[in-house]
Design a protein around this motif. Sequence first.
Motif, PDB file in Angstrom:
ATOM      1  N   ALA A 417      51.610  43.529  26.776  1.00 24.69           N
ATOM      2  CA  ALA A 417      52.086  43.144  25.442  1.00 24.69           C
ATOM      3  C   ALA A 417      50.916  42.714  24.567  1.00 24.69           C
ATOM      4  O   ALA A 417      50.859  43.038  23.369  1.00 24.69           O
ATOM      5  N   ALA A 418      49.972  41.986  25.145  1.00 24.30           N
ATOM      6  CA  ALA A 418      48.792  41.572  24.390  1.00 24.30           C
ATOM      7  C   ALA A 418      47.977  42.784  23.960  1.00 24.30           C
ATOM      8  O   ALA A 418      47.479  42.844  22.829  1.00 24.30           O
ATOM      9  N   GLY A 426      42.977  39.177  28.639  1.00 26.54           N
ATOM     10  CA  GLY A 426      42.811  37.892  29.308  1.00 26.54           C
ATOM     11  C   GLY A 426      42.632  38.036  30.806  1.00 26.54           C
ATOM     12  O   GLY A 426      42.301  39.101  31.331  1.00 26.54           O
ATOM     13  N   VAL A 427      42.888  36.932  31.520  1.00 24.56           N
ATOM     14  CA  VAL A 427      42.596  36.851  32.950  1.00 24.56           C
ATOM     15  C   VAL A 427      43.873  37.040  33.762  1.00 24.56           C
ATOM     16  O   VAL A 427      44.921  36.491  33.430  1.00 24.56           O
ATOM     17  N   ALA A 431      45.689  36.020  44.700  1.00 25.94           N
ATOM     18  CA  ALA A 431      45.565  35.111  45.839  1.00 25.94           C
ATOM     19  C   ALA A 431      44.249  35.396  46.582  1.00 25.94           C
ATOM     20  O   ALA A 431      43.706  36.501  46.493  1.00 25.94           O
ATOM     21  N   PRO A 432      43.766  34.389  47.331  1.00 26.37           N
ATOM     22  CA  PRO A 432      44.283  33.026  47.417  1.00 26.37           C
ATOM     23  C   PRO A 432      43.681  32.128  46.345  1.00 26.37           C
ATOM     24  O   PRO A 432      42.638  32.435  45.777  1.00 26.37           O
ATOM     25  N   TYR A 433      44.362  31.013  46.109  1.00 29.07           N
ATOM     26  CA  TYR A 433      43.860  29.948  45.237  1.00 29.07           C
ATOM     27  C   TYR A 433      43.625  30.397  43.800  1.00 29.07           C
ATOM     28  O   TYR A 433      42.700  29.946  43.136  1.00 29.07           O
ATOM     29  N   ASN A 434      44.453  31.330  43.304  1.00 23.95           N
ATOM     30  CA  ASN A 434      44.379  31.761  41.915  1.00 23.95           C
ATOM     31  C   ASN A 434      42.975  32.229  41.511  1.00 23.95           C
ATOM     32  O   ASN A 434      42.411  31.789  40.510  1.00 23.95           O
ATOM     33  N   ARG A 435      42.435  33.117  42.302  1.00 15.04           N
ATOM     34  CA  ARG A 435      41.172  33.751  41.912  1.00 15.04           C
ATOM     35  C   ARG A 435      41.408  34.572  40.644  1.00 15.04           C
ATOM     36  O   ARG A 435      42.516  35.052  40.395  1.00 15.04           O
ATOM     37  N   LEU A 439      41.000  42.982  33.954  1.00 18.65           N
ATOM     38  CA  LEU A 439      41.120  44.430  33.765  1.00 18.65           C
ATOM     39  C   LEU A 439      41.149  44.729  32.274  1.00 18.65           C
ATOM     40  O   LEU A 439      41.655  43.918  31.487  1.00 18.65           O
ATOM     41  N   ASP A 440      40.637  45.882  31.883  1.00 21.45           N
ATOM     42  CA  ASP A 440      40.672  46.237  30.465  1.00 21.45           C
ATOM     43  C   ASP A 440      42.042  46.830  30.099  1.00 21.45           C
ATOM     44  O   ASP A 440      42.854  47.167  30.965  1.00 21.45           O
TER      45      ASP A 440
END
Length: 448
Positions: A417-418, A426-427, A431-435, A439-440
Amino acid sequence: MQQGSDRQPAAARGARRWPACAAAAAVLVAALAFQAVRIPTLEHDVVWAEDGAVFLRGALDDPVGSMLAPYAGYQHVLPRLLAGAVVALAPIGSYAAVVFWVSAVVAALVCAGTIPLARWAVPWLPARVALGLVPVVVPLMAPEIIGNLADLHTFALWLGVWIALSMPASRLESWLIAVAALLAAMTEVQLLLMLPVLLLRIHVRRPLLWPVIGGFLLGLAGQALSWLLAPRRGYEGVPIGIPDVVVGWLANVVMPTVRPEEQGIREAFAAQGPLAAAPILAGFALAALVVLVWGSWRARLAGAVVLLASASSFGGSLLASPIEQFQYASMQGEDWLTAIVDLRYGGAAGMLLAAIVPIAAAVSVERLSGRWLLLARPVLALGLAAFIGAMAWQSPGAGSHRSGVEPWSEQIARQAAACERGQDPGVLFIAPYNRELVLDCPSITGAQ
Protein backbone atom coordinates in the motif's frame (compact mmCIF):
# COMPACT_ATOMS: atom_id res chain seq x y z
CA MET A 1 4.83 -73.57 -14.79
CA GLN A 2 7.92 -71.49 -15.34
CA GLN A 3 5.84 -68.37 -15.93
CA GLY A 4 3.95 -68.90 -12.69
CA SER A 5 7.15 -69.51 -10.74
CA ASP A 6 8.60 -66.26 -12.10
CA ARG A 7 5.58 -64.32 -10.91
CA GLN A 8 5.62 -65.84 -7.47
CA PRO A 9 8.92 -64.31 -6.29
CA ALA A 10 7.80 -60.90 -7.56
CA ALA A 11 4.51 -61.27 -5.72
CA ALA A 12 6.36 -62.35 -2.60
CA ARG A 13 8.66 -59.37 -2.85
CA GLY A 14 5.64 -57.09 -3.25
CA ALA A 15 4.02 -58.62 -0.19
CA ARG A 16 7.18 -58.02 1.82
CA ARG A 17 7.45 -54.40 0.66
CA TRP A 18 3.83 -53.48 1.36
CA PRO A 19 4.22 -53.13 5.16
CA ALA A 20 7.29 -50.92 4.69
CA CYS A 21 5.47 -48.74 2.13
CA ALA A 22 2.50 -48.40 4.46
CA ALA A 23 4.81 -47.53 7.35
CA ALA A 24 6.60 -44.88 5.27
CA ALA A 25 3.26 -43.33 4.28
CA ALA A 26 2.10 -43.29 7.90
CA VAL A 27 5.35 -41.68 9.03
CA LEU A 28 5.03 -39.05 6.29
CA VAL A 29 1.53 -38.07 7.45
CA ALA A 30 2.43 -38.18 11.15
CA ALA A 31 5.57 -36.09 10.67
CA LEU A 32 3.75 -33.46 8.64
CA ALA A 33 0.85 -33.25 11.10
CA PHE A 34 3.17 -33.01 14.09
CA GLN A 35 5.09 -30.10 12.61
CA ALA A 36 1.87 -28.26 11.78
CA VAL A 37 0.61 -28.65 15.35
CA ARG A 38 3.94 -27.99 17.05
CA ILE A 39 4.32 -24.50 15.54
CA PRO A 40 1.23 -22.36 16.29
CA THR A 41 -0.77 -21.45 13.20
CA LEU A 42 -0.10 -17.72 13.47
CA GLU A 43 3.64 -18.42 13.45
CA HIS A 44 3.43 -20.24 10.11
CA ASP A 45 3.25 -16.75 8.60
CA VAL A 46 6.65 -15.62 9.90
CA VAL A 47 9.84 -15.50 7.83
CA TRP A 48 12.83 -17.05 9.56
CA ALA A 49 16.30 -15.44 9.52
CA GLU A 50 18.22 -16.58 6.41
CA ASP A 51 14.98 -17.48 4.65
CA GLY A 52 14.53 -13.74 4.18
CA ALA A 53 17.95 -12.13 4.46
CA VAL A 54 19.77 -14.68 2.28
CA PHE A 55 17.53 -17.03 0.32
CA LEU A 56 14.65 -14.66 -0.49
CA ARG A 57 16.99 -11.85 -1.40
CA GLY A 58 19.11 -14.17 -3.53
CA ALA A 59 16.03 -15.49 -5.36
CA LEU A 60 14.85 -11.94 -6.03
CA ASP A 61 18.17 -10.38 -6.99
CA ASP A 62 19.87 -13.21 -8.90
CA PRO A 63 17.62 -16.27 -9.32
CA VAL A 64 20.16 -18.31 -11.29
CA GLY A 65 23.50 -17.10 -9.96
CA SER A 66 22.50 -17.42 -6.31
CA MET A 67 21.83 -21.17 -6.57
CA LEU A 68 25.47 -22.10 -6.03
CA ALA A 69 26.51 -19.05 -4.02
CA PRO A 70 28.27 -20.12 -0.78
CA TYR A 71 26.95 -18.76 2.49
CA ALA A 72 28.72 -19.05 5.88
CA GLY A 73 31.38 -21.22 4.26
CA TYR A 74 29.32 -23.79 2.44
CA GLN A 75 26.60 -24.60 -0.07
CA HIS A 76 22.85 -24.54 0.72
CA VAL A 77 21.56 -25.90 -2.58
CA LEU A 78 18.22 -27.31 -1.42
CA PRO A 79 17.09 -24.14 0.44
CA ARG A 80 18.12 -21.96 -2.50
CA LEU A 81 16.29 -24.17 -5.00
CA LEU A 82 13.14 -24.15 -2.91
CA ALA A 83 13.29 -20.40 -2.24
CA GLY A 84 13.65 -19.79 -5.97
CA ALA A 85 10.65 -21.99 -6.72
CA VAL A 86 8.50 -20.29 -4.07
CA VAL A 87 9.39 -16.81 -5.36
CA ALA A 88 8.66 -17.85 -8.94
CA LEU A 89 5.34 -19.56 -8.23
CA ALA A 90 3.79 -17.78 -5.24
CA PRO A 91 2.96 -14.14 -4.38
CA ILE A 92 5.52 -12.43 -2.16
CA GLY A 93 2.88 -11.96 0.54
CA SER A 94 2.49 -15.73 0.92
CA TYR A 95 6.24 -16.40 1.00
CA ALA A 96 6.37 -17.16 4.74
CA ALA A 97 3.40 -19.53 4.77
CA VAL A 98 4.47 -21.38 1.62
CA VAL A 99 8.02 -21.75 2.90
CA PHE A 100 6.72 -23.17 6.18
CA TRP A 101 4.71 -25.86 4.42
CA VAL A 102 7.39 -26.62 1.82
CA SER A 103 9.95 -27.05 4.60
CA ALA A 104 7.57 -29.22 6.62
CA VAL A 105 6.92 -31.43 3.59
CA VAL A 106 10.65 -31.83 2.93
CA ALA A 107 11.25 -32.81 6.57
CA ALA A 108 8.35 -35.28 6.42
CA LEU A 109 9.78 -36.80 3.22
CA VAL A 110 13.12 -37.24 4.98
CA CYS A 111 11.29 -39.02 7.80
CA ALA A 112 9.49 -41.32 5.37
CA GLY A 113 12.67 -41.93 3.39
CA THR A 114 14.39 -43.21 6.53
CA ILE A 115 12.19 -46.33 6.40
CA PRO A 116 13.74 -47.79 3.22
CA LEU A 117 17.18 -46.24 3.73
CA ALA A 118 17.67 -47.86 7.14
CA ARG A 119 16.52 -51.29 5.92
CA TRP A 120 20.04 -52.67 5.48
CA ALA A 121 21.28 -51.79 8.98
CA VAL A 122 17.96 -51.90 10.91
CA PRO A 123 15.78 -54.74 9.56
CA TRP A 124 13.01 -54.62 12.19
CA LEU A 125 10.25 -52.41 10.79
CA PRO A 126 8.93 -50.96 14.11
CA ALA A 127 12.46 -49.77 14.89
CA ARG A 128 12.63 -48.08 11.49
CA VAL A 129 9.27 -46.41 12.12
CA ALA A 130 10.70 -44.98 15.35
CA LEU A 131 13.81 -43.86 13.45
CA GLY A 132 11.58 -42.17 10.90
CA LEU A 133 9.84 -40.13 13.57
CA VAL A 134 13.02 -39.08 15.37
CA PRO A 135 13.86 -36.16 13.04
CA VAL A 136 10.64 -34.24 13.76
CA VAL A 137 10.70 -34.89 17.49
CA VAL A 138 14.26 -34.42 18.72
CA PRO A 139 15.06 -31.25 16.70
CA LEU A 140 12.06 -29.55 18.21
CA MET A 141 13.99 -29.39 21.47
CA ALA A 142 15.85 -26.59 19.70
CA PRO A 143 13.02 -24.11 19.08
CA GLU A 144 14.01 -23.00 15.61
CA ILE A 145 14.66 -26.12 13.56
CA ILE A 146 11.41 -26.88 11.75
CA GLY A 147 9.32 -24.98 9.24
CA ASN A 148 12.12 -23.00 7.61
CA LEU A 149 14.57 -23.39 4.76
CA ALA A 150 17.59 -22.22 6.75
CA ASP A 151 17.64 -25.35 8.90
CA LEU A 152 16.88 -27.93 6.23
CA HIS A 153 20.58 -28.72 6.37
CA THR A 154 19.84 -30.36 9.74
CA PHE A 155 17.52 -32.84 8.04
CA ALA A 156 20.03 -33.20 5.20
CA LEU A 157 22.62 -34.39 7.73
CA TRP A 158 20.25 -37.04 9.07
CA LEU A 159 19.32 -38.08 5.53
CA GLY A 160 22.95 -38.29 4.45
CA VAL A 161 23.89 -40.52 7.38
CA TRP A 162 21.22 -43.07 6.44
CA ILE A 163 22.07 -42.80 2.74
CA ALA A 164 25.66 -43.67 3.63
CA LEU A 165 24.32 -46.73 5.48
CA SER A 166 21.79 -47.76 2.82
CA MET A 167 21.74 -50.64 0.34
CA PRO A 168 19.59 -49.99 -2.78
CA ALA A 169 17.44 -52.91 -3.91
CA SER A 170 16.98 -51.87 -7.55
CA ARG A 171 18.53 -49.68 -10.23
CA LEU A 172 15.72 -47.13 -9.93
CA GLU A 173 16.15 -46.96 -6.16
CA SER A 174 19.89 -46.61 -6.59
CA TRP A 175 19.59 -43.55 -8.85
CA LEU A 176 16.88 -41.95 -6.72
CA ILE A 177 19.09 -42.29 -3.66
CA ALA A 178 22.04 -40.95 -5.66
CA VAL A 179 20.10 -37.76 -6.45
CA ALA A 180 19.10 -37.45 -2.79
CA ALA A 181 22.74 -37.97 -1.79
CA LEU A 182 23.89 -35.18 -4.11
CA LEU A 183 21.26 -32.75 -2.78
CA ALA A 184 21.99 -33.65 0.85
CA ALA A 185 25.74 -33.33 0.45
CA MET A 186 25.37 -29.98 -1.35
CA THR A 187 23.19 -28.72 1.49
CA GLU A 188 25.11 -29.85 4.60
CA VAL A 189 28.87 -29.51 4.73
CA GLN A 190 29.20 -31.77 7.78
CA LEU A 191 28.33 -34.78 5.66
CA LEU A 192 32.06 -34.78 5.02
CA LEU A 193 31.98 -36.84 8.23
CA MET A 194 30.52 -39.68 6.15
CA LEU A 195 33.56 -39.84 3.86
CA PRO A 196 35.20 -42.73 5.81
CA VAL A 197 31.93 -44.68 5.67
CA LEU A 198 31.68 -44.13 1.91
CA LEU A 199 35.29 -45.15 1.35
CA LEU A 200 34.69 -48.27 3.44
CA ARG A 201 31.62 -49.21 1.42
CA ILE A 202 33.32 -48.71 -1.95
CA HIS A 203 34.89 -52.13 -1.32
CA VAL A 204 31.44 -53.75 -1.13
CA ARG A 205 30.95 -55.47 -4.47
CA ARG A 206 27.45 -54.13 -5.08
CA PRO A 207 27.17 -52.12 -8.31
CA LEU A 208 23.89 -50.60 -7.09
CA LEU A 209 25.89 -48.73 -4.45
CA TRP A 210 28.18 -47.02 -6.92
CA PRO A 211 25.77 -44.31 -8.18
CA VAL A 212 24.92 -43.48 -4.56
CA ILE A 213 28.56 -43.15 -3.59
CA GLY A 214 29.26 -41.16 -6.75
CA GLY A 215 26.46 -38.67 -6.07
CA PHE A 216 27.60 -38.33 -2.48
CA LEU A 217 31.24 -37.73 -3.40
CA LEU A 218 30.30 -35.19 -6.06
CA GLY A 219 28.31 -33.18 -3.53
CA LEU A 220 31.09 -33.39 -0.95
CA ALA A 221 33.59 -32.15 -3.52
CA GLY A 222 31.38 -29.12 -4.14
CA GLN A 223 31.24 -28.41 -0.42
CA ALA A 224 34.99 -28.76 0.02
CA LEU A 225 35.61 -26.38 -2.87
CA SER A 226 33.17 -23.82 -1.43
CA TRP A 227 34.80 -24.06 2.00
CA LEU A 228 38.23 -23.39 0.48
CA LEU A 229 37.13 -20.52 -1.76
CA ALA A 230 34.69 -18.83 0.66
CA PRO A 231 35.59 -19.91 4.21
CA ARG A 232 33.40 -19.18 7.21
CA ARG A 233 34.26 -15.80 8.75
CA GLY A 234 33.07 -13.32 11.36
CA TYR A 235 33.78 -15.15 14.61
CA GLU A 236 35.92 -14.12 17.55
CA GLY A 237 38.29 -17.06 17.28
CA VAL A 238 38.31 -17.81 21.02
CA PRO A 239 39.81 -21.17 21.96
CA ILE A 240 37.26 -24.00 22.06
CA GLY A 241 38.61 -27.30 23.39
CA ILE A 242 37.40 -30.88 23.60
CA PRO A 243 36.17 -30.37 27.21
CA ASP A 244 33.98 -27.50 25.97
CA VAL A 245 32.54 -29.77 23.28
CA VAL A 246 31.85 -32.59 25.75
CA VAL A 247 30.14 -30.39 28.34
CA GLY A 248 28.28 -28.47 25.64
CA TRP A 249 27.10 -31.76 24.12
CA LEU A 250 25.71 -32.82 27.48
CA ALA A 251 23.86 -29.52 27.91
CA ASN A 252 22.63 -28.99 24.34
CA VAL A 253 22.17 -32.55 23.07
CA VAL A 254 21.74 -35.08 25.87
CA MET A 255 19.63 -33.08 28.33
CA PRO A 256 17.15 -31.60 25.81
CA THR A 257 16.09 -35.01 24.50
CA VAL A 258 13.82 -35.45 27.53
CA ARG A 259 14.06 -32.10 29.30
CA PRO A 260 13.65 -29.29 26.79
CA GLU A 261 12.95 -26.31 29.04
CA GLU A 262 15.89 -23.91 28.76
CA GLN A 263 15.67 -22.56 32.30
CA GLY A 264 15.29 -26.03 33.74
CA ILE A 265 18.49 -27.16 32.05
CA ARG A 266 20.34 -24.06 33.22
CA GLU A 267 19.24 -24.52 36.82
CA ALA A 268 20.12 -28.22 36.78
CA PHE A 269 23.64 -27.52 35.51
CA ALA A 270 24.04 -24.61 37.94
CA ALA A 271 23.26 -26.97 40.82
CA GLN A 272 24.97 -30.18 39.66
CA GLY A 273 27.22 -29.26 36.78
CA PRO A 274 27.59 -31.78 33.93
CA LEU A 275 26.48 -34.57 36.30
CA ALA A 276 22.94 -33.31 35.77
CA ALA A 277 22.95 -35.13 32.44
CA ALA A 278 24.23 -38.43 33.87
CA PRO A 279 20.85 -40.23 34.28
CA ILE A 280 19.81 -39.45 30.71
CA LEU A 281 23.25 -40.27 29.33
CA ALA A 282 23.14 -43.61 31.16
CA GLY A 283 20.05 -44.64 29.20
CA PHE A 284 21.70 -43.85 25.87
CA ALA A 285 24.90 -45.56 27.03
CA LEU A 286 22.96 -48.74 27.80
CA ALA A 287 21.40 -48.70 24.33
CA ALA A 288 24.85 -48.15 22.80
CA LEU A 289 26.24 -51.07 24.79
CA VAL A 290 23.50 -53.36 23.47
CA VAL A 291 24.30 -52.36 19.89
CA LEU A 292 28.09 -52.45 20.08
CA VAL A 293 28.34 -55.68 22.09
CA TRP A 294 25.33 -57.67 20.98
CA GLY A 295 24.62 -56.41 17.48
CA SER A 296 25.52 -57.74 14.06
CA TRP A 297 28.33 -56.03 12.21
CA ARG A 298 25.77 -53.98 10.29
CA ALA A 299 24.11 -52.81 13.48
CA ARG A 300 27.48 -52.06 15.05
CA LEU A 301 28.47 -50.00 12.04
CA ALA A 302 25.20 -48.04 12.20
CA GLY A 303 25.51 -47.55 15.95
CA ALA A 304 29.10 -46.36 15.72
CA VAL A 305 28.25 -44.01 12.85
CA VAL A 306 25.30 -42.30 14.55
CA LEU A 307 27.14 -41.88 17.86
CA LEU A 308 30.32 -40.53 16.29
CA ALA A 309 28.32 -38.29 13.96
CA SER A 310 26.36 -36.90 16.92
CA ALA A 311 29.52 -35.96 18.78
CA SER A 312 31.44 -34.82 15.70
CA SER A 313 28.67 -32.72 14.17
CA PHE A 314 28.12 -30.86 17.42
CA GLY A 315 31.84 -30.45 18.06
CA GLY A 316 32.49 -29.35 14.50
CA SER A 317 29.78 -26.71 14.75
CA LEU A 318 31.33 -25.24 17.88
CA LEU A 319 34.84 -25.29 16.45
CA ALA A 320 33.66 -23.65 13.22
CA SER A 321 31.84 -20.89 15.16
CA PRO A 322 34.13 -20.18 18.13
CA ILE A 323 32.64 -17.63 20.52
CA GLU A 324 33.14 -17.09 24.23
CA GLN A 325 29.66 -18.44 25.07
CA PHE A 326 30.73 -21.87 23.82
CA GLN A 327 33.45 -22.28 26.46
CA TYR A 328 31.19 -24.61 28.44
CA ALA A 329 33.92 -26.39 30.38
CA SER A 330 34.84 -23.21 32.27
CA MET A 331 31.28 -22.57 33.48
CA GLN A 332 30.52 -23.11 37.15
CA GLY A 333 27.55 -22.47 39.38
CA GLU A 334 25.63 -19.35 38.44
CA ASP A 335 27.51 -19.07 35.13
CA TRP A 336 25.04 -21.63 33.84
CA LEU A 337 22.02 -19.44 34.55
CA THR A 338 22.82 -17.34 31.46
CA ALA A 339 24.35 -20.12 29.33
CA ILE A 340 23.21 -20.99 25.81
CA VAL A 341 21.44 -24.34 26.18
CA ASP A 342 19.02 -24.23 23.25
CA LEU A 343 21.75 -24.19 20.62
CA ARG A 344 20.43 -25.25 17.23
CA TYR A 345 23.58 -27.26 16.65
CA GLY A 346 22.11 -29.68 19.15
CA GLY A 347 19.25 -30.50 16.79
CA ALA A 348 21.10 -32.77 14.37
CA ALA A 349 23.32 -34.17 17.12
CA GLY A 350 20.22 -34.96 19.17
CA MET A 351 18.63 -36.80 16.26
CA LEU A 352 21.68 -38.97 15.83
CA LEU A 353 22.01 -39.68 19.54
CA ALA A 354 18.35 -40.66 19.81
CA ALA A 355 18.78 -43.04 16.84
CA ILE A 356 20.77 -45.44 19.03
CA VAL A 357 17.61 -46.43 20.91
CA PRO A 358 15.68 -47.85 17.90
CA ILE A 359 18.87 -49.51 16.69
CA ALA A 360 19.24 -51.19 20.09
CA ALA A 361 15.62 -52.37 19.94
CA ALA A 362 16.23 -53.91 16.50
CA VAL A 363 19.36 -55.66 17.78
CA SER A 364 17.40 -57.13 20.68
CA VAL A 365 14.80 -58.55 18.28
CA GLU A 366 17.53 -60.04 16.09
CA ARG A 367 19.28 -61.76 18.99
CA LEU A 368 16.31 -63.11 20.92
CA SER A 369 14.45 -66.27 19.94
CA GLY A 370 11.59 -68.51 20.96
CA ARG A 371 9.24 -67.33 23.70
CA TRP A 372 11.62 -64.52 24.60
CA LEU A 373 11.21 -63.08 21.12
CA LEU A 374 7.41 -63.37 21.28
CA LEU A 375 7.48 -61.40 24.53
CA ALA A 376 10.17 -58.94 23.46
CA ARG A 377 8.58 -57.73 20.24
CA PRO A 378 5.46 -56.09 21.77
CA VAL A 379 7.41 -54.86 24.79
CA LEU A 380 10.11 -53.24 22.65
CA ALA A 381 7.53 -51.76 20.27
CA LEU A 382 5.68 -50.19 23.21
CA GLY A 383 8.99 -48.97 24.60
CA LEU A 384 9.85 -47.27 21.31
CA ALA A 385 6.39 -45.68 21.18
CA ALA A 386 6.90 -44.38 24.71
CA PHE A 387 10.36 -43.03 23.84
CA ILE A 388 9.14 -41.14 20.78
CA GLY A 389 5.93 -40.09 22.50
CA ALA A 390 7.74 -38.70 25.53
CA MET A 391 9.91 -36.44 23.39
CA ALA A 392 6.94 -35.37 21.28
CA TRP A 393 4.87 -34.59 24.37
CA GLN A 394 7.59 -32.46 25.92
CA SER A 395 8.75 -30.64 22.80
CA PRO A 396 6.38 -27.64 23.26
CA GLY A 397 8.35 -26.88 26.41
CA ALA A 398 11.17 -25.66 24.18
CA GLY A 399 8.98 -22.78 23.03
CA SER A 400 9.37 -21.00 19.70
CA HIS A 401 11.59 -18.15 18.59
CA ARG A 402 9.01 -17.10 16.01
CA SER A 403 6.67 -15.58 18.59
CA GLY A 404 6.27 -11.80 18.76
CA VAL A 405 6.87 -11.18 15.05
CA GLU A 406 4.06 -9.60 13.03
CA PRO A 407 2.69 -11.90 10.30
CA TRP A 408 4.61 -11.54 7.05
CA SER A 409 1.47 -11.27 4.90
CA GLU A 410 0.20 -8.30 6.92
CA GLN A 411 3.56 -6.54 6.68
CA ILE A 412 3.72 -7.07 2.91
CA ALA A 413 0.16 -5.78 2.45
CA ARG A 414 1.05 -2.62 4.35
CA GLN A 415 4.29 -2.19 2.41
CA ALA A 416 2.52 -2.71 -0.91
CA ALA A 417 0.00 0.00 0.00
CA ALA A 418 2.87 2.36 0.78
CA CYS A 419 4.46 1.59 -2.58
CA GLU A 420 1.20 2.34 -4.37
CA ARG A 421 1.16 5.76 -2.67
CA GLY A 422 4.69 6.40 -3.91
CA GLN A 423 6.22 6.08 -0.43
CA ASP A 424 9.24 4.09 0.67
CA PRO A 425 8.19 0.62 1.83
CA GLY A 426 10.09 0.76 5.11
CA VAL A 427 11.38 -2.13 7.20
CA LEU A 428 10.08 -5.70 7.33
CA PHE A 429 10.54 -7.79 10.47
CA ILE A 430 11.56 -11.43 10.52
CA ALA A 431 12.35 -14.01 13.21
CA PRO A 432 14.07 -14.39 15.52
CA TYR A 433 13.89 -11.29 17.70
CA ASN A 434 12.39 -9.03 15.01
CA ARG A 435 15.42 -8.82 12.77
CA GLU A 436 15.07 -6.20 10.06
CA LEU A 437 14.80 -6.78 6.33
CA VAL A 438 14.35 -4.19 3.57
CA LEU A 439 12.90 -4.99 0.14
CA ASP A 440 12.33 -2.48 -2.64
CA CYS A 441 8.91 -1.74 -4.12
CA PRO A 442 9.37 -3.83 -7.30
CA SER A 443 10.10 -6.89 -5.14
CA ILE A 444 7.06 -6.21 -2.94
CA THR A 445 4.57 -5.42 -5.69
CA GLY A 446 5.91 -7.86 -8.27
CA ALA A 447 6.59 -5.10 -10.77
CA GLN A 448 9.17 -5.88 -13.42
